[in-house]
Write an enzyme that holds these catalytic residues in place. Structure first.
Site, PDB file in Angstrom:
ATOM      1  CB  THR A  14      -0.883  -0.170   1.054  1.00 26.43           C
ATOM      2  OG1 THR A  14      -1.703  -1.272   0.986  1.00 26.43           O
ATOM      3  CG2 THR A  14      -1.660   1.232   1.247  1.00 26.43           C
ATOM      4  NE  ARG A  21      -3.105   5.402  -5.344  1.00 28.90           N
ATOM      5  CZ  ARG A  21      -3.047   4.321  -4.951  1.00 28.90           C
ATOM      6  NH1 ARG A  21      -2.866   3.155  -5.605  1.00 28.90           N
ATOM      7  NH2 ARG A  21      -3.262   4.032  -3.466  1.00 28.90           N
ATOM      8  CB  CYS A  42      -8.199 -12.191   6.108  1.00 27.39           C
ATOM      9  SG  CYS A  42      -7.229 -10.776   6.955  1.00 27.39           S
ATOM     10  CB  THR A 273      11.662   4.342  13.260  1.00 27.84           C
ATOM     11  OG1 THR A 273      12.861   4.477  12.589  1.00 27.84           O
ATOM     12  CG2 THR A 273      10.932   3.184  12.390  1.00 27.84           C
ATOM     13  CB  ALA A 280       8.182   0.911  11.040  1.00 26.56           C
ATOM     14  CG  ASP A 283       0.521  -7.785  11.032  1.00 28.09           C
ATOM     15  OD1 ASP A 283      -0.313  -6.639  11.000  1.00 28.09           O
ATOM     16  OD2 ASP A 283       0.544  -8.793  10.594  1.00 28.09           O
ATOM     17  CE1 TYR A 427     -37.291  -1.194  11.033  1.00 29.60           C
ATOM     18  CE2 TYR A 427     -38.541   0.780  10.776  1.00 29.60           C
ATOM     19  CZ  TYR A 427     -38.586  -0.506  11.255  1.00 29.60           C
ATOM     20  OH  TYR A 427     -39.633  -1.056  11.470  1.00 29.60           O
TER      21      TYR A 427
END
Length: 818
Positions: A14, A21, A42, A273, A280, A283, A427
């Site tokens: 990403t 871009r 995932c 960092t 960084a 995860d 709703y």
């Protein structure tokens, strides 16, 4: 400007794409030590389970397509080994060519991800033990399952990945056992919410061993033997190790980059960092939690993607955008149920030292009058004075994700429980209620803050001091008769005002109803009538019973019992569209659904059909037995998302009640737990079985004591049930004679006489019965009343209802009651 990005997937890829871009002229190099730079992490369990059919769909971008579209120098099989921050260069190793070289940079981005934990357990390097973290892991597991067609698997660890793997292997017909060292699955959730999932394991007949750690793996032929801390030994064809991950900070630490107390790379709000021009994401980073302000980790794809975009903009335009941190919003599909959490649970708030209060709401996924509404349990935690929303948890079948997103939006913005009340949701009856469960949670929370009622957790309710409390059941008398707590007094909520003299003012009043709503109404009446110590059971009896029940499902699988349930045929599925009498038996427990069938079959004509919807797990087998006995035809049957659907065609008048040909089958009802009567039962049963007869033994009430294990697992029970169980024999070894027992001397003499006459002991007779295929059925209703769980009964014993027994009795010419 030259950027080097270490690692791909969510964070690194990403960042690289956004950089291109916003800066077409920059030189961008991405180094990934594996073969894939962008894949759907995932989605890996769902590819193994066959939900995702094509492997290529997991690959969001290939190195070639990504490099071509974004003009990025993508280098796979390339690992950055060292960082020279002073001279701003990195040492790079190509694992394919063996080449080592250096590259300089202006700005360096670390996206190292996390690595699976592998504790030093003996035998952990066995070839049949797998971890799941990347596409290569997925390929290995998928190949093993496809090629070997294993019957059984053990999943070690009950976090998100572990549970998703368990579900997908179960979907493929593998007998799955989940082992978790903690006392619950999804350890980030509160225990009463995780309990909803534990009970679902029992419904799905999937083994679950909680509070039990793995001590050793031992090869056993083509299988693995897994030894647990409890002494239990399990066997399986393979093992999935899913006990957690840790940030991969090896490269950062070698470069002198600061890491934190949670083990991640420390970054500031701009994702910098401790070393200039090194950043960084993903995860591997550690960042203050938005609620507590304390260091936290987030092993989630969503935050990593957002970090990559923020970081790219900051590196190009300067530090203009601040990263706000992650509140840890996560969701998982667990068999037919869905469970999710956002923000902090009660136990996390307790650990952080923050004052909190919480409330539980039981509600429908949409308007109850619109067909198909399913129950969900929603819990919110908040500040007891300001109402700031700290966290939310939801477990249910439908609409869980929608409510979780609503809660997350409020928490992330620092909102409060009053914001929940005002949330405007889409709703219409098929989608929600005018007052959504999230709105209701906000209303409940305000009532607690204002002191309109005092909530009571299931665990505090269960551990009550009975001499100082008055337990008030405000449900209807009919509900009370079906199921109630032994020390409860039943006064229906609508009759409270007329029965105030029956309620003591010198004790704490503990109120409960089914889900908590009627309890709140009753609490308000009593508070305004001068009763001060009034508490309402949060979530009602439903949540409480699930929370205090045995949480594990310690069952063992036997190869001869492997049965893969087939999906309904297309012909059968089409029957569910037939316009027939609709019968809603949802919420009824055995024998309720069967009684409902008997009542409603009279409303239709022969040849017509009724469609029955039920949620009692035993109904799946009972409906077939009922049709066999009554002569009505079971046209179709399915089970999905907690619902059991059946189509029943009424028999023609000439058929009447079906009379089966009575052969030589034998049935026995074992009601007594006297040693002599139990012996007689098994002597007759084994004798008939030895003559080739089909024998069924139905154990009910005291008879359940005959088929208890001598060595039983620990089972948490409410006080009254525990006391009742202590007064009963713990196994066949402890049975007494019906006459002349003489404090146990008589039973010992009987056993000695049997031994002297070469008569098998009762325990051996029971073993022989199982070996000869005698169908031993424990009555589910009796188990519930006596407080006996499936885990306490001998493994060969099946659980069934009255319909199971009656079907067998119809085919027998001998039916004995002992």
């Amino acid at each position: 400007m030259k950027y080097i990005i270490v690692g791909g997937v969510a964070g690194g890829a990403t960042t690289a794409a956004r950089l291109r871009r916003v800066d077409e002229e920059a030189e961008i190099i991405m180094c990934e030590k594996g073969p894939h730079i962008s894949y759907a992490n995932c989605g890996l369990p769902y590819y193994i389970g066959g939900v995702i059919k094509e492997r290529d769909k997991l690959l969001v971008q290939t190195p070639e397509s990504f490099g071509s579209r974004f003009n990025i120098d993508v280098r796979i099989h390339t690992e950055v080994k060292d960082i020279d921050a002073t001279n701003k260069k990195v040492k790079i190793y190509n694992s394919r060519t063996g080449e080592t070289y250096y590259e300089t940079y202006n700005k360096l981005v670390l996206s190292p991800g996390a690595s699976p934990m592998r504790p030093p357990i003996p035998g952990i390097d066995s070839p049949n033990i797998f971890t799941l973290r990347n596409v290569q892991d997925t390929d290995r597991i998928k190949a093993f399952v496809d090629d070997n067609e294993p019957h059984s698997a053990i999943v070690i660890g009950a976090g998100f990945i572990g549970l998703e793997m368990a579900e997908n292997l179960h979907r493929r017909g593998v007998k799955v056992t989940v082992v978790e060292a903690a006392e619950q699955v999804m350890n980030m959730m509160d225990p009463e919410m995780a309990a909803q999932l534990h009970q679902h394991f029992k419904e799905m007949e999937v083994a679950l061993y909680l509070d039990d750690a793995v001590k050793e793996f031992t090869p056993d032929g083509h299988q693995l033997k897994v030894s647990l801390g409890s002494g239990k030994k399990l066997k399986a064809d393979f093992v999935i190790l899913s006990i957690g991950v840790k940030p991969d900070t090896r490269l950062a630490q070698k470069a002198g980059i600061e890491t934190g107390e949670r083990g991640g790379i420390i970054v500031n709000e701009y994702l910098e960092t401790s070393v200039k021009d090194i950043y960084a994401v993903g995860d591997g980073i550690e960042f203050p939690h938005p609620v507590t302000g304390k260091p936290s980790l987030a092993f989630l794809a969503g935050p990593a993607n957002k970090q990559g975009r923020i970081l790219a903009d900051n590196m190009v335009y300067g530090n203009l955008r601040k990263y706000q941190g992650s509140i840890g919003t996560a969701i998982a599909k667990v068999f037919d149920k869905t469970a999710g959490i956002t923000g902090l649970s009660d136990k996390a708030l307790e650990a952080a030292g923050l004052p909190y209060q919480s409330t539980i709401v039981n509600a429908g996924s949409h308007a109850g009058y619109y067909p198909g509404a399913m129950q969900m349990v929603l819990k919110v935690s908040f500040h007891p004075e300001t109402g700031r929303l700290y966290g939310g948890q939801v477990v249910g079948y439908k609409g869980v994700d929608k409510r979780l997103d609503m809660l997350a939006a409020v928490i992330k913005k620092g909102g409060d429980i009053y914001d929940l009340q005002e949330l405007e949701h889409a709703y219409a009856p098929p989608f929600s209620s005018a007052k959504d469960p999230v709105n209701q949670a906000g209303f409940n929370a305000e009532n607690i803050i204002k002191g309109l009622f005092k909530p009571l957790s299931p665990y505090k309710f269960h551990s009550r001091e009975k001499e100082n409390t008055f337990v008030l059941d405000v449900r209807t008398p009919e509900e009370f008769q079906l199921d109630h707590l032994d020390d409860a007094t039943n006064i229906e909520v609508d009759s409270i005002r007329d029965n105030l003299d029956r309620i003591p003012k010198d004790k704490k009043i503990y109120i409960y109803c089914g889900v908590g709503l009627r309890g709140y109404v009753a609490a308000r009446i009593l508070r305004q009538k001068g009763f001060n110590e009034v508490y309402n059971l949060s979530g009602g009896l439903k949540v409480c019973k699930d929370a205090i029940a045995e949480q594990s499902n310690r069952i063992s699988y036997h190869e001869e019992l492997y049965v893969h349930e087939s999906e309904p045929t297309e012909h059968a599925k089409n029957h569910f569209n037939v316009k027939t009498l609709e019968v809603d038996a949802c919420g009824l427990q055995c024998p309720g659904p069967i009684l409902k069938l008997k009542e409603d079959i009279a409303k239709i004509q022969p040849g017509e059909r009724m469609r029955v919807l039920a949620t009692d797990a035993g109904f799946y087998k009972d409906v077939e037995s009922w049709c066999n006995v009554t002569g009505n035809r079971l046209v179709a049957r399915s089970r999905e998302n907690g619902e059991i659907r059946a189509i029943i065609e009424k028999a023609q008048p000439t058929e009447g009640v079906k009379v089966m040909n009575q052969g030589g089958n034998k049935t026995l009802i074992v009601f007594s737990d006297d040693l002599d009567k139990a012996l007689a039962s098994f002597v007759i049963a084994n004798g008939a079985a030895s003559m080739g007869k089909k024998v069924t033994m139905f154990f009910t009430f005291w008879g359940l004591n005959v088929i208890k294990k001598q060595e039983k697992p620990r089972v948490k029970k409410e006080f009254t049930v525990s006391m009742l169980n202590k007064l009963m024999p713990t196994s066949a070894k402890k049975l007494k004679l019906s006459n002349m027992n003489m404090g146990g001397i008589g039973s010992k003499m009987m056993r000695q006489r049997m031994k002297a006459k070469n008569v098998d002991a009762l325990e051996r007779m029971i073993d022989k019965a199982a070996e000869m295929g005698i169908n031993m059925i424990a009555c589910q209703m009796s188990m519930d009343i006596m407080g006996v769980t499936k885990e306490e009964l001998l493994d060969p014993v099946n659980i069934g209802g009255v319909a199971n027994y009656l079907e067998e009795a119809e085919q027998s010419n001998v039916n004995l009651f002992v």
